[in-house]
Design an enzyme around this catalytic site. Sequence first.
Site, PDB file in Angstrom:
ATOM      1  N   ARG A  11      35.359  29.198  25.414  1.00  0.00           N
ATOM      2  CA  ARG A  11      36.807  29.190  25.143  1.00  0.00           C
ATOM      3  C   ARG A  11      37.597  29.333  26.443  1.00  0.00           C
ATOM      4  O   ARG A  11      38.636  28.700  26.622  1.00  0.00           O
ATOM      5  CB  ARG A  11      37.166  30.317  24.161  1.00  0.00           C
ATOM      6  CG  ARG A  11      36.747  29.974  22.731  1.00  0.00           C
ATOM      7  CD  ARG A  11      36.640  31.189  21.837  1.00  0.00           C
ATOM      8  NE  ARG A  11      37.865  31.940  21.715  1.00  0.00           N
ATOM      9  CZ  ARG A  11      37.915  33.207  21.300  1.00  0.00           C
ATOM     10  NH1 ARG A  11      36.796  33.857  20.962  1.00  0.00           N
ATOM     11  NH2 ARG A  11      39.061  33.821  21.207  1.00  0.00           N
ATOM     12  N   ARG A  49      35.850  38.202  14.167  1.00  0.00           N
ATOM     13  CA  ARG A  49      35.804  36.737  14.209  1.00  0.00           C
ATOM     14  C   ARG A  49      34.449  36.217  14.670  1.00  0.00           C
ATOM     15  O   ARG A  49      33.833  36.777  15.577  1.00  0.00           O
ATOM     16  CB  ARG A  49      36.895  36.223  15.156  1.00  0.00           C
ATOM     17  CG  ARG A  49      38.224  36.086  14.472  1.00  0.00           C
ATOM     18  CD  ARG A  49      39.362  35.839  15.404  1.00  0.00           C
ATOM     19  NE  ARG A  49      39.165  34.790  16.387  1.00  0.00           N
ATOM     20  CZ  ARG A  49      40.098  34.404  17.243  1.00  0.00           C
ATOM     21  NH1 ARG A  49      41.289  34.972  17.219  1.00  0.00           N
ATOM     22  NH2 ARG A  49      39.858  33.461  18.125  1.00  0.00           N
ATOM     23  N   ARG A  73      37.740  43.421  19.481  1.00  0.00           N
ATOM     24  CA  ARG A  73      38.780  43.051  18.502  1.00  0.00           C
ATOM     25  C   ARG A  73      38.255  43.055  17.066  1.00  0.00           C
ATOM     26  O   ARG A  73      37.139  42.627  16.787  1.00  0.00           O
ATOM     27  CB  ARG A  73      39.291  41.646  18.830  1.00  0.00           C
ATOM     28  CG  ARG A  73      40.162  41.090  17.727  1.00  0.00           C
ATOM     29  CD  ARG A  73      40.922  39.870  18.113  1.00  0.00           C
ATOM     30  NE  ARG A  73      40.101  38.807  18.649  1.00  0.00           N
ATOM     31  CZ  ARG A  73      40.602  37.746  19.258  1.00  0.00           C
ATOM     32  NH1 ARG A  73      41.905  37.635  19.422  1.00  0.00           N
ATOM     33  NH2 ARG A  73      39.817  36.808  19.704  1.00  0.00           N
ATOM     34  N   LYS A 131      48.326  37.089  22.891  1.00  0.00           N
ATOM     35  CA  LYS A 131      49.342  36.231  22.248  1.00  0.00           C
ATOM     36  C   LYS A 131      49.600  36.695  20.804  1.00  0.00           C
ATOM     37  O   LYS A 131      50.742  36.884  20.407  1.00  0.00           O
ATOM     38  CB  LYS A 131      48.878  34.757  22.232  1.00  0.00           C
ATOM     39  CG  LYS A 131      48.569  34.190  23.617  1.00  0.00           C
ATOM     40  CD  LYS A 131      48.131  32.745  23.553  1.00  0.00           C
ATOM     41  CE  LYS A 131      46.822  32.483  22.830  1.00  0.00           C
ATOM     42  NZ  LYS A 131      45.615  33.051  23.481  1.00  0.00           N
ATOM     43  N   ARG A 176      48.066  23.226  23.227  1.00  0.00           N
ATOM     44  CA  ARG A 176      46.884  23.580  24.008  1.00  0.00           C
ATOM     45  C   ARG A 176      46.392  22.435  24.873  1.00  0.00           C
ATOM     46  O   ARG A 176      45.418  22.581  25.596  1.00  0.00           O
ATOM     47  CB  ARG A 176      45.767  23.951  23.048  1.00  0.00           C
ATOM     48  CG  ARG A 176      45.356  25.406  23.084  1.00  0.00           C
ATOM     49  CD  ARG A 176      44.331  25.559  21.984  1.00  0.00           C
ATOM     50  NE  ARG A 176      43.500  26.705  22.160  1.00  0.00           N
ATOM     51  CZ  ARG A 176      43.667  27.841  21.490  1.00  0.00           C
ATOM     52  NH1 ARG A 176      44.664  27.990  20.660  1.00  0.00           N
ATOM     53  NH2 ARG A 176      42.824  28.838  21.668  1.00  0.00           N
TER      54      ARG A 176
HETATM   55  P1  AP5 Z   1      44.937  39.100  20.836  1.00  0.00           P
HETATM   56  O1  AP5 Z   1      46.394  39.374  20.733  1.00  0.00           O
HETATM   57  O2  AP5 Z   1      44.171  38.890  19.573  1.00  0.00           O
HETATM   58  O3  AP5 Z   1      44.698  37.894  21.859  1.00  0.00           O
HETATM   59  P2  AP5 Z   1      45.055  36.341  21.741  1.00  0.00           P
HETATM   60  O4  AP5 Z   1      45.686  35.917  23.029  1.00  0.00           O
HETATM   61  O5  AP5 Z   1      45.824  36.066  20.479  1.00  0.00           O
HETATM   62  O6  AP5 Z   1      43.586  35.790  21.714  1.00  0.00           O
HETATM   63  P3  AP5 Z   1      42.819  34.790  20.774  1.00  0.00           P
HETATM   64  O7  AP5 Z   1      41.376  35.044  21.049  1.00  0.00           O
HETATM   65  O8  AP5 Z   1      43.267  34.876  19.340  1.00  0.00           O
HETATM   66  O9  AP5 Z   1      43.262  33.437  21.376  1.00  0.00           O
HETATM   67  P4  AP5 Z   1      42.540  32.132  21.303  1.00  0.00           P
HETATM   68  O10 AP5 Z   1      43.573  31.287  21.916  1.00  0.00           O
HETATM   69  O11 AP5 Z   1      41.192  32.031  21.869  1.00  0.00           O
HETATM   70  O12 AP5 Z   1      42.236  31.984  19.729  1.00  0.00           O
HETATM   71  P5  AP5 Z   1      42.906  31.103  18.593  1.00  0.00           P
HETATM   72  O13 AP5 Z   1      42.797  31.850  17.335  1.00  0.00           O
HETATM   73  O14 AP5 Z   1      44.218  30.564  19.029  1.00  0.00           O
HETATM   74  O15 AP5 Z   1      44.267  40.276  21.672  1.00  0.00           O
HETATM   75  C1  AP5 Z   1      42.861  40.387  21.787  1.00  0.00           C
HETATM   76  C2  AP5 Z   1      42.424  41.859  21.608  1.00  0.00           C
HETATM   77  O16 AP5 Z   1      42.942  42.615  22.708  1.00  0.00           O
HETATM   78  C3  AP5 Z   1      42.978  42.520  20.344  1.00  0.00           C
HETATM   79  O17 AP5 Z   1      41.990  43.362  19.809  1.00  0.00           O
HETATM   80  C4  AP5 Z   1      44.187  43.343  20.818  1.00  0.00           C
HETATM   81  O18 AP5 Z   1      44.356  44.524  20.054  1.00  0.00           O
HETATM   82  C5  AP5 Z   1      43.795  43.675  22.268  1.00  0.00           C
HETATM   83  N1  AP5 Z   1      44.943  43.669  23.182  1.00  0.00           N
HETATM   84  C6  AP5 Z   1      45.999  42.802  23.176  1.00  0.00           C
HETATM   85  N2  AP5 Z   1      46.844  43.084  24.199  1.00  0.00           N
HETATM   86  C7  AP5 Z   1      46.283  44.150  24.861  1.00  0.00           C
HETATM   87  C8  AP5 Z   1      46.687  44.916  26.011  1.00  0.00           C
HETATM   88  N3  AP5 Z   1      47.824  44.652  26.677  1.00  0.00           N
HETATM   89  N4  AP5 Z   1      45.872  45.923  26.403  1.00  0.00           N
HETATM   90  C9  AP5 Z   1      44.719  46.201  25.724  1.00  0.00           C
HETATM   91  N5  AP5 Z   1      44.302  45.528  24.637  1.00  0.00           N
HETATM   92  C10 AP5 Z   1      45.073  44.505  24.206  1.00  0.00           C
HETATM   93  O19 AP5 Z   1      41.905  29.836  18.572  1.00  0.00           O
HETATM   94  C11 AP5 Z   1      40.581  29.934  18.102  1.00  0.00           C
HETATM   95  C12 AP5 Z   1      39.943  28.544  18.112  1.00  0.00           C
HETATM   96  O20 AP5 Z   1      40.677  27.664  17.220  1.00  0.00           O
HETATM   97  C13 AP5 Z   1      39.947  27.805  19.451  1.00  0.00           C
HETATM   98  O21 AP5 Z   1      38.841  28.181  20.252  1.00  0.00           O
HETATM   99  C14 AP5 Z   1      39.906  26.342  19.009  1.00  0.00           C
HETATM  100  O22 AP5 Z   1      38.604  25.943  18.636  1.00  0.00           O
HETATM  101  C15 AP5 Z   1      40.772  26.342  17.761  1.00  0.00           C
HETATM  102  N6  AP5 Z   1      42.201  26.050  18.029  1.00  0.00           N
HETATM  103  C16 AP5 Z   1      43.250  26.891  17.798  1.00  0.00           C
HETATM  104  N7  AP5 Z   1      44.403  26.299  18.158  1.00  0.00           N
HETATM  105  C17 AP5 Z   1      44.083  25.070  18.622  1.00  0.00           C
HETATM  106  C18 AP5 Z   1      44.850  23.993  19.174  1.00  0.00           C
HETATM  107  N8  AP5 Z   1      46.182  24.086  19.324  1.00  0.00           N
HETATM  108  N9  AP5 Z   1      44.179  22.886  19.582  1.00  0.00           N
HETATM  109  C19 AP5 Z   1      42.833  22.764  19.442  1.00  0.00           C
HETATM  110  N10 AP5 Z   1      42.062  23.753  18.933  1.00  0.00           N
HETATM  111  C20 AP5 Z   1      42.677  24.897  18.535  1.00  0.00           C
END
Ligand code: AP5
Length: 216
Positions: free
Chosen positions: A172, A161, A127, A13, A88
């Site tokens: 997660r 992270r 990552r 994402k 979410r």
């Molecule tokens: P990346 O693009 O970073 O993946 P992502 O989908 O953004 O994954 P996240 O881990 O950031 O999502 P998340 O939803 O768990 O975390 P968030 O920060 O929202 O890609 C990952 C890696 O793969 C990178 O190194 C990239 O280079 C590589 N890659 C990407 N595409 C690729 C491909 N096609 N092929 C190969 N490699 C690839 O949330 C973190 C925490 O915050 C949550 O656990 C929760 O506690 C809290 N939180 C955040 N939002 C909310 C909410 N709305 N409600 C409640 N809690 C929340």
Amino acid sequence: MNLILLGPPGAGKGTQAERLQDAYNLVQLSTGDMLREEVKSGSDLGKTAKEIMERGDLVPDDLIIKMISGRIDQNSGGDGIILDGFPRTTAQAEALDRMLDEKGLKMDHVIQITVDEDAVVERISGRFSCAKCGMGYHDHFKKPKVEGVCDKCGSTEFTRRADDNADTVRSRLAAYREQTAPILPYYEAKKALKAVDGMGGIDEVYARIKAVIEEG
Ligand code: AP5
């Protein structure tokens, strides 16, 4: 144009949002990034969120809704927004609809990036990001052009992270299955949901998302 990117942790994402915001002059609103900023600043919200995020659980809806509502206001002058990591839960999806109605905005695309869980673990474990500008990288799939130097800002400091470890990733993924996947039917019922295959290279997935957007 306003769009939502949905998908499990590591689906890509943030990676795709980074590219889409440049291509379409959009503002990326990532609730994960906002929460990490709050943790870093030591705010009350950051103190509450820190432990929850390290466990891999979701931060309570009321805190998230308050945080994102202010940001949508601030960015409403741009060409549109990309929501990454929000909504979410069903309560967040309903609150978003109310917010958009109040602000006279509409969501043009809700894009679900689908991936295998094994790939997600591999992506998350490799990552890292630039400590200065936040640009995202991967040990194998997206290395900086010059080793040890950020492509975007030239910084030589990188960070990983705290929640990118095997135990937290499992929590997660469970939170995604139990609390986030149930919002998919909400958008399906509105005929807004478009699924994109997130397996394959970053460029390949980007081309698929772009095709969905251009189809309208
Ligand atoms: P990346 O693009 O970073 O993946 P992502 O989908 O953004 O994954 P996240 O881990 O950031 O999502 P998340 O939803 O768990 O975390 P968030 O920060 O929202 O890609 C990952 C890696 O793969 C990178 O190194 C990239 O280079 C590589 N890659 C990407 N595409 C690729 C491909 N096609 N092929 C190969 N490699 C690839 O949330 C973190 C925490 O915050 C949550 O656990 C929760 O506690 C809290 N939180 C955040 N939002 C909310 C909410 N709305 N409600 C409640 N809690 C929340």
